[in-house]
Design a protein around this motif. Structure first.
Motif, PDB file in Angstrom:
ATOM      1  N   MET A 165       0.859  -0.948  -0.037  1.00  0.00           N
ATOM      2  CA  MET A 165       0.061  -0.024  -0.056  1.00  0.00           C
ATOM      3  C   MET A 165       0.989   1.328  -0.225  1.00  0.00           C
ATOM      4  O   MET A 165       2.030   1.237   0.590  1.00  0.00           O
ATOM      5  N   MET A 166       0.330   2.196  -0.651  1.00  0.00           N
ATOM      6  CA  MET A 166       1.268   3.455  -0.768  1.00  0.00           C
ATOM      7  C   MET A 166       0.343   4.564  -0.550  1.00  0.00           C
ATOM      8  O   MET A 166      -0.815   4.831  -1.150  1.00  0.00           O
ATOM      9  N   SER A 167       0.746   5.545   0.405  1.00  0.00           N
ATOM     10  CA  SER A 167       0.118   6.783   0.687  1.00  0.00           C
ATOM     11  C   SER A 167       0.925   7.927   0.347  1.00  0.00           C
ATOM     12  O   SER A 167       2.337   7.800   0.393  1.00  0.00           O
ATOM     13  N   ILE A 168       0.420   9.059  -0.167  1.00  0.00           N
ATOM     14  CA  ILE A 168       1.450   9.863  -0.663  1.00  0.00           C
ATOM     15  C   ILE A 168       0.908  11.442  -0.025  1.00  0.00           C
ATOM     16  O   ILE A 168      -0.144  11.433   0.054  1.00  0.00           O
ATOM     17  N   SER A 169       1.822  12.045   0.382  1.00  0.00           N
ATOM     18  CA  SER A 169       1.442  13.434   0.926  1.00  0.00           C
ATOM     19  C   SER A 169       2.769  14.285   0.488  1.00  0.00           C
ATOM     20  O   SER A 169       3.882  13.939   0.375  1.00  0.00           O
ATOM     21  N   GLY A 170       2.274  15.761   0.098  1.00  0.00           N
ATOM     22  CA  GLY A 170       3.468  16.671  -0.159  1.00  0.00           C
ATOM     23  C   GLY A 170       2.610  17.581  -1.357  1.00  0.00           C
ATOM     24  O   GLY A 170       1.242  17.543  -1.579  1.00  0.00           O
ATOM     25  N   THR A 171       3.544  18.035  -1.990  1.00  0.00           N
ATOM     26  CA  THR A 171       3.060  19.065  -2.994  1.00  0.00           C
ATOM     27  C   THR A 171       3.486  18.771  -4.515  1.00  0.00           C
ATOM     28  O   THR A 171       4.480  18.017  -4.661  1.00  0.00           O
ATOM     29  N   GLY A 172       3.011  19.399  -5.478  1.00  0.00           N
ATOM     30  CA  GLY A 172       3.482  19.169  -6.797  1.00  0.00           C
ATOM     31  C   GLY A 172       2.660  18.247  -7.348  1.00  0.00           C
ATOM     32  O   GLY A 172       1.792  17.486  -7.033  1.00  0.00           O
ATOM     33  N   VAL A 173       3.057  17.928  -8.879  1.00  0.00           N
ATOM     34  CA  VAL A 173       2.365  16.845  -9.478  1.00  0.00           C
ATOM     35  C   VAL A 173       3.383  15.825  -9.937  1.00  0.00           C
ATOM     36  O   VAL A 173       4.224  16.210 -10.731  1.00  0.00           O
ATOM     37  N   TRP A 174       2.997  14.678  -9.617  1.00  0.00           N
ATOM     38  CA  TRP A 174       3.863  13.478  -9.783  1.00  0.00           C
ATOM     39  C   TRP A 174       3.222  12.264 -10.664  1.00  0.00           C
ATOM     40  O   TRP A 174       2.048  12.048 -10.073  1.00  0.00           O
ATOM     41  N   ALA A 175       3.977  11.708 -11.367  1.00  0.00           N
ATOM     42  CA  ALA A 175       3.076  10.704 -11.953  1.00  0.00           C
ATOM     43  C   ALA A 175       4.036   9.404 -12.221  1.00  0.00           C
ATOM     44  O   ALA A 175       5.337   9.539 -11.913  1.00  0.00           O
ATOM     45  N   SER A 176       3.226   8.385 -12.476  1.00  0.00           N
ATOM     46  CA  SER A 176       4.062   7.105 -12.247  1.00  0.00           C
ATOM     47  C   SER A 176       3.355   6.231 -13.466  1.00  0.00           C
ATOM     48  O   SER A 176       2.254   5.769 -13.255  1.00  0.00           O
ATOM     49  N   PRO A 177       4.028   5.249 -14.083  1.00  0.00           N
ATOM     50  CA  PRO A 177       3.508   4.077 -14.961  1.00  0.00           C
ATOM     51  C   PRO A 177       3.110   3.081 -14.117  1.00  0.00           C
ATOM     52  O   PRO A 177       3.895   2.848 -12.881  1.00  0.00           O
ATOM     53  N   ASP A 203       4.934  26.995 -11.401  1.00  0.00           N
ATOM     54  CA  ASP A 203       5.282  27.418 -10.392  1.00  0.00           C
ATOM     55  C   ASP A 203       7.244  27.470 -10.279  1.00  0.00           C
ATOM     56  O   ASP A 203       7.589  26.912 -11.120  1.00  0.00           O
ATOM     57  N   THR A 204       7.634  28.162  -9.102  1.00  0.00           N
ATOM     58  CA  THR A 204       8.969  28.103  -9.143  1.00  0.00           C
ATOM     59  C   THR A 204       9.366  27.407  -7.879  1.00  0.00           C
ATOM     60  O   THR A 204      10.500  27.548  -7.238  1.00  0.00           O
ATOM     61  N   ILE A 205       8.672  26.511  -7.214  1.00  0.00           N
ATOM     62  CA  ILE A 205       8.776  25.942  -5.935  1.00  0.00           C
ATOM     63  C   ILE A 205       9.754  24.637  -6.117  1.00  0.00           C
ATOM     64  O   ILE A 205       8.903  23.576  -7.043  1.00  0.00           O
ATOM     65  N   ASP A 206      10.305  24.347  -5.208  1.00  0.00           N
ATOM     66  CA  ASP A 206      11.147  23.061  -5.341  1.00  0.00           C
ATOM     67  C   ASP A 206      10.050  21.898  -4.518  1.00  0.00           C
ATOM     68  O   ASP A 206      10.038  21.673  -3.397  1.00  0.00           O
ATOM     69  N   ASP A 207       9.122  21.147  -5.277  1.00  0.00           N
ATOM     70  CA  ASP A 207       8.064  20.517  -4.473  1.00  0.00           C
ATOM     71  C   ASP A 207       8.514  19.220  -3.836  1.00  0.00           C
ATOM     72  O   ASP A 207       9.763  18.633  -4.450  1.00  0.00           O
ATOM     73  N   ARG A 208       8.106  18.913  -2.867  1.00  0.00           N
ATOM     74  CA  ARG A 208       8.547  17.766  -2.110  1.00  0.00           C
ATOM     75  C   ARG A 208       7.355  16.834  -2.109  1.00  0.00           C
ATOM     76  O   ARG A 208       6.142  17.166  -1.830  1.00  0.00           O
ATOM     77  N   VAL A 209       7.540  15.353  -2.131  1.00  0.00           N
ATOM     78  CA  VAL A 209       6.362  14.410  -1.696  1.00  0.00           C
ATOM     79  C   VAL A 209       7.047  13.149  -1.147  1.00  0.00           C
ATOM     80  O   VAL A 209       8.216  12.913  -1.444  1.00  0.00           O
TER      81      VAL A 209
END
Ligand SMILES: [Ca+2]
Ligand SMILES: [Ca+2]
Length: 231
Positions: A165-177, A203-209
């Motif tokens: 199981m995977m839960s994700i928290s943070g900012t930005g747009v992330w994708a995965s096959p 944006d100009t933010i270094d997003d983290r997830v």
């Protein structure tokens, strides 16, 4: 929002392709590892118990985690290539019997124990350690618009097919096959690679997830992705 939707899609894919296989094949060996550490050196002593069929000769394999280098050993033929070590012997070891191994080595920083223990290619569990999800590396940095990856495996074999199981928290747009996010009683120790793309954003933010990987009955682990924004 985007990442949660993508994750839901992944779970659907996994559920569709779980094979029906019989539960079997516990770990083939159990490692009891200890090391005495001083400034830049250490002495390792460990025991490995054969939990499977008789070994007619054996190759013990493990992976160092902190730049350790073996300088001396005894009673075994030792090879080291980067972090990967093998210690081999022609001795016969019956089911239930144990072997004792040791070596002297150098280290830098914290002398953390080796990982990924195997005998004749079959994974071992670590004595006294609770079952855990093992995700590596802990931190991944990816320039915006590019991908990075991590691997996930289990420390102990599951009794039956077990979903990751995977839960994700943070900012930005992330994708995965999509990949198959489950472990079987036979592939539990094989690292499964998981790629993640940092999608271009305005944006100009270094997003983290932070990805938290968990499985029922196992201690969870996390991987943190940091985007290097290019705007
Ligand atoms: Ca951007
Ligand atoms: Ca950004």
């Amino acid at each position: 929002m985007h990442i949660r939707a993508l994750f839901a899609a992944l779970v659907g894919v996994c559920a569709a392709i779980v094979p029906v296989t019989a539960a079997q094949a516990a770990a083939g060996c159990e490692v009891t590892y200890s090391a005495s550490t001083w400034s830049t050196g250490f002495a390792a002593n460990f025991q490995i118990k054969n939990l499977g069929d008789t070994w007619n000769g054996y190759v013990v394999g493990f992976t160092f985690t902190a730049n350790q280098q073996i300088t001396q050993s005894w009673n075994h033929t030792v090879t080291q290539s980067g972090p990967h070590v093998t210690m081999s012997s022609a001795a016969t070891v019956a089911t239930g019997q144990s072997i004792w191994l040791g070596f002297l080595g150098n280290h830098t920083g914290v002398n953390t124990p080796p990982t990924n223990w195997r005998v004749n290619g079959v994974a071992c569990t670590l004595a006294g350690q609770p079952p855990a999800v093992i995700a590596e590396p802990d931190e991944v940095t990816v320039p915006e618009g590019t991908s990075g990856s991590f691997t996930v495996r289990l420390s102990h074999p599951p009794a039956a097919n077990t979903f990751l199981m995977m839960s994700i928290s943070g900012t930005g747009v992330w994708a995965s096959p999509p990949i198959a996010l489950y472990f079987t009683p036979t592939n539990w120790s094989t690292p499964q690679r998981f790629s993640v793309v940092s999608m271009p954003d305005a944006d100009t933010i270094d997003d983290r997830v932070v990805f938290t990987l968990s499985a029922t009955g196992y201690t969870p682990d996390t991987v943190t992705f940091t985007q290097l924004d290019d705007d």
